[in-house]
Design a protein around this motif. Structure first.
Motif, PDB file in Angstrom:
ATOM      1  N   LEU A  11     -55.595  40.840 -34.595  1.00 30.84           N
ATOM      2  CA  LEU A  11     -55.886  40.846 -33.170  1.00 30.84           C
ATOM      3  C   LEU A  11     -55.071  41.927 -32.470  1.00 30.84           C
ATOM      4  O   LEU A  11     -55.586  42.701 -31.661  1.00 30.84           O
ATOM      5  CB  LEU A  11     -55.532  39.477 -32.588  1.00 30.84           C
ATOM      6  N   LEU A  12     -53.782  41.976 -32.804  1.00 31.41           N
ATOM      7  CA  LEU A  12     -52.899  42.964 -32.190  1.00 31.41           C
ATOM      8  C   LEU A  12     -53.316  44.380 -32.579  1.00 31.41           C
ATOM      9  O   LEU A  12     -53.280  45.295 -31.758  1.00 31.41           O
ATOM     10  CB  LEU A  12     -51.447  42.718 -32.597  1.00 31.41           C
ATOM     11  N   GLU A  13     -53.717  44.557 -33.828  1.00 28.13           N
ATOM     12  CA  GLU A  13     -54.182  45.865 -34.286  1.00 28.13           C
ATOM     13  C   GLU A  13     -55.342  46.348 -33.413  1.00 28.13           C
ATOM     14  O   GLU A  13     -55.436  47.502 -33.061  1.00 28.13           O
ATOM     15  CB  GLU A  13     -54.687  45.787 -35.733  1.00 28.13           C
ATOM     16  N   ASN A  14     -56.243  45.406 -33.087  1.00 35.23           N
ATOM     17  CA  ASN A  14     -57.456  45.778 -32.364  1.00 35.23           C
ATOM     18  C   ASN A  14     -57.249  45.877 -30.862  1.00 35.23           C
ATOM     19  O   ASN A  14     -58.080  46.410 -30.156  1.00 35.23           O
ATOM     20  CB  ASN A  14     -58.566  44.762 -32.652  1.00 35.23           C
ATOM     21  N   MET A  15     -56.144  45.333 -30.381  1.00 35.26           N
ATOM     22  CA  MET A  15     -55.887  45.421 -28.948  1.00 35.26           C
ATOM     23  C   MET A  15     -55.511  46.845 -28.580  1.00 35.26           C
ATOM     24  O   MET A  15     -54.957  47.578 -29.379  1.00 35.26           O
ATOM     25  CB  MET A  15     -54.751  44.489 -28.551  1.00 35.26           C
ATOM     26  N   ASP A  16     -55.798  47.185 -27.326  1.00 33.22           N
ATOM     27  CA  ASP A  16     -55.522  48.558 -26.908  1.00 33.22           C
ATOM     28  C   ASP A  16     -54.044  48.910 -26.959  1.00 33.22           C
ATOM     29  O   ASP A  16     -53.694  50.021 -27.286  1.00 33.22           O
ATOM     30  CB  ASP A  16     -56.069  48.804 -25.506  1.00 33.22           C
ATOM     31  N   SER A  17     -53.178  47.975 -26.627  1.00 35.24           N
ATOM     32  CA  SER A  17     -51.762  48.351 -26.647  1.00 35.24           C
ATOM     33  C   SER A  17     -50.923  47.300 -27.347  1.00 35.24           C
ATOM     34  O   SER A  17     -50.037  46.719 -26.749  1.00 35.24           O
ATOM     35  CB  SER A  17     -51.252  48.593 -25.224  1.00 35.24           C
ATOM     36  N   GLY A  18     -51.215  47.050 -28.586  1.00 34.27           N
ATOM     37  CA  GLY A  18     -50.396  46.149 -29.382  1.00 34.27           C
ATOM     38  C   GLY A  18     -49.026  46.750 -29.596  1.00 34.27           C
ATOM     39  O   GLY A  18     -48.869  47.967 -29.618  1.00 34.27           O
ATOM     40  N   PRO A  19     -47.996  45.913 -29.727  1.00 33.52           N
ATOM     41  CA  PRO A  19     -46.627  46.427 -29.865  1.00 33.52           C
ATOM     42  C   PRO A  19     -46.446  47.297 -31.099  1.00 33.52           C
ATOM     43  O   PRO A  19     -45.533  48.102 -31.175  1.00 33.52           O
ATOM     44  CB  PRO A  19     -45.774  45.156 -29.967  1.00 33.52           C
ATOM     45  N   SER A  20     -47.344  47.158 -32.074  1.00 36.11           N
ATOM     46  CA  SER A  20     -47.199  47.938 -33.305  1.00 36.11           C
ATOM     47  C   SER A  20     -47.402  49.436 -33.051  1.00 36.11           C
ATOM     48  O   SER A  20     -47.060  50.252 -33.882  1.00 36.11           O
ATOM     49  CB  SER A  20     -48.210  47.449 -34.342  1.00 36.11           C
ATOM     50  N   ARG A  21     -47.987  49.791 -31.881  1.00 33.95           N
ATOM     51  CA  ARG A  21     -48.289  51.205 -31.646  1.00 33.95           C
ATOM     52  C   ARG A  21     -47.644  51.688 -30.358  1.00 33.95           C
ATOM     53  O   ARG A  21     -48.256  52.398 -29.592  1.00 33.95           O
ATOM     54  CB  ARG A  21     -49.802  51.402 -31.568  1.00 33.95           C
ATOM     55  N   ILE A 130     -53.291  55.037 -12.032  1.00 31.17           N
ATOM     56  CA  ILE A 130     -53.405  55.216 -13.477  1.00 31.17           C
ATOM     57  C   ILE A 130     -52.042  55.267 -14.169  1.00 31.17           C
ATOM     58  O   ILE A 130     -51.864  54.708 -15.236  1.00 31.17           O
ATOM     59  CB  ILE A 130     -54.234  56.486 -13.780  1.00 31.17           C
ATOM     60  N   GLU A 131     -51.070  55.932 -13.538  1.00 26.29           N
ATOM     61  CA  GLU A 131     -49.762  56.048 -14.198  1.00 26.29           C
ATOM     62  C   GLU A 131     -49.112  54.682 -14.386  1.00 26.29           C
ATOM     63  O   GLU A 131     -48.445  54.443 -15.377  1.00 26.29           O
ATOM     64  CB  GLU A 131     -48.819  56.962 -13.406  1.00 26.29           C
ATOM     65  N   LYS A 132     -49.294  53.784 -13.421  1.00 24.94           N
ATOM     66  CA  LYS A 132     -48.708  52.451 -13.560  1.00 24.94           C
ATOM     67  C   LYS A 132     -49.419  51.693 -14.681  1.00 24.94           C
ATOM     68  O   LYS A 132     -48.798  51.023 -15.487  1.00 24.94           O
ATOM     69  CB  LYS A 132     -48.831  51.675 -12.249  1.00 24.94           C
ATOM     70  N   PHE A 133     -50.740  51.818 -14.709  1.00 22.51           N
ATOM     71  CA  PHE A 133     -51.527  51.095 -15.705  1.00 22.51           C
ATOM     72  C   PHE A 133     -51.160  51.559 -17.110  1.00 22.51           C
ATOM     73  O   PHE A 133     -51.091  50.765 -18.035  1.00 22.51           O
ATOM     74  CB  PHE A 133     -53.010  51.323 -15.428  1.00 22.51           C
ATOM     75  N   TRP A 134     -50.927  52.855 -17.260  1.00 18.86           N
ATOM     76  CA  TRP A 134     -50.587  53.418 -18.573  1.00 18.86           C
ATOM     77  C   TRP A 134     -49.099  53.746 -18.638  1.00 18.86           C
ATOM     78  O   TRP A 134     -48.710  54.824 -19.040  1.00 18.86           O
ATOM     79  CB  TRP A 134     -51.413  54.681 -18.832  1.00 18.86           C
ATOM     80  N   ALA A 135     -48.276  52.769 -18.246  1.00 21.03           N
ATOM     81  CA  ALA A 135     -46.831  53.016 -18.166  1.00 21.03           C
ATOM     82  C   ALA A 135     -46.230  53.411 -19.512  1.00 21.03           C
ATOM     83  O   ALA A 135     -45.226  54.115 -19.560  1.00 21.03           O
ATOM     84  CB  ALA A 135     -46.130  51.782 -17.607  1.00 21.03           C
TER      85      ALA A 135
END
Length: 178
Positions: A11-21, A130-135
């Motif tokens: 699930l985390l792998e497929n999420m857009d911002s999983g902690p692994s990345r 956008i900058e806040k969203f993609w912090a």
């Protein structure tokens, strides 16, 4: 079936911002999308775009590698910036981006797949944040790429006095009774 731990991992792998990345892959200089991102930055700068940023997000989403964001102060300027980016990209041999939005709406999005270019009006830029969203994005240092100051402060004025300089003279002292 798969254990909970394995399912959670997938699930985390497929999420857009999983902690692994949480960290970008490799250096931005080696990212194959960087030249197009910088081309867009320069094209916008050539048309006096303000508040320019390039955010490297390939480690956060599979949708794109870069968001390049900039502001035009009028519909005509937004259109000129968009045309400049499209023309320079075409000249450099990049495929034509899909375009969404209009200068009238205050937001034009050029999607080159690996690089997404957003050209905003002042109001829409603040609205979308956008900058806040993609912090967790990696912002590129554009100080050597764009005209001095156009990449720094939102609201940077190219010329002329600041109109609202006097609006900041408020105090809280008058409102002691509430």
């Amino acid at each position: 079936g798969a254990s909970k731990a394995v399912r959670r991992e997938q699930l985390l792998e497929n999420m857009d911002s999983g902690p692994s990345r949480s960290k970008p892959d490799g250096k931005w200089e080696d990212d194959p999308s960087t030249p197009l991102a910088l081309l867009a930055v320069r094209a916008g700068d050539a048309r006096k775009a303000r508040d320019v940023s390039a955010l490297r997000v390939g480690h956060l989403t599979s949708a794109t590698n870069y968001f390049v964001n900039m502001v035009g102060s009028s519909k005509a300027q937004i259109n000129a910036i968009v045309k400049s980016v499209e023309d320079d990209a075409e000249e450099a041999g990049y495929p034509t981006p899909s375009r969404q939005g209009t200068a009238v709406s205050g937001w034009v999005c050029l999607d080159f797949d690996d690089v997404v270019v957003n050209v905003f009006s002042e109001q829409q830029r603040d609205f979308y944040g956008i900058e806040k969203f993609w912090a967790a994005a990696q912002p590129l240092d554009l100080s050597d790429v764009v005209t001095p100051d156009s990449a720094t402060l939102p609201g940077w004025e190219a010329a002329g006095p600041e109109e609202d300089a006097d609006d900041d003279d408020w105090t809280l002292d008058d409102d002691d009774d509430w």
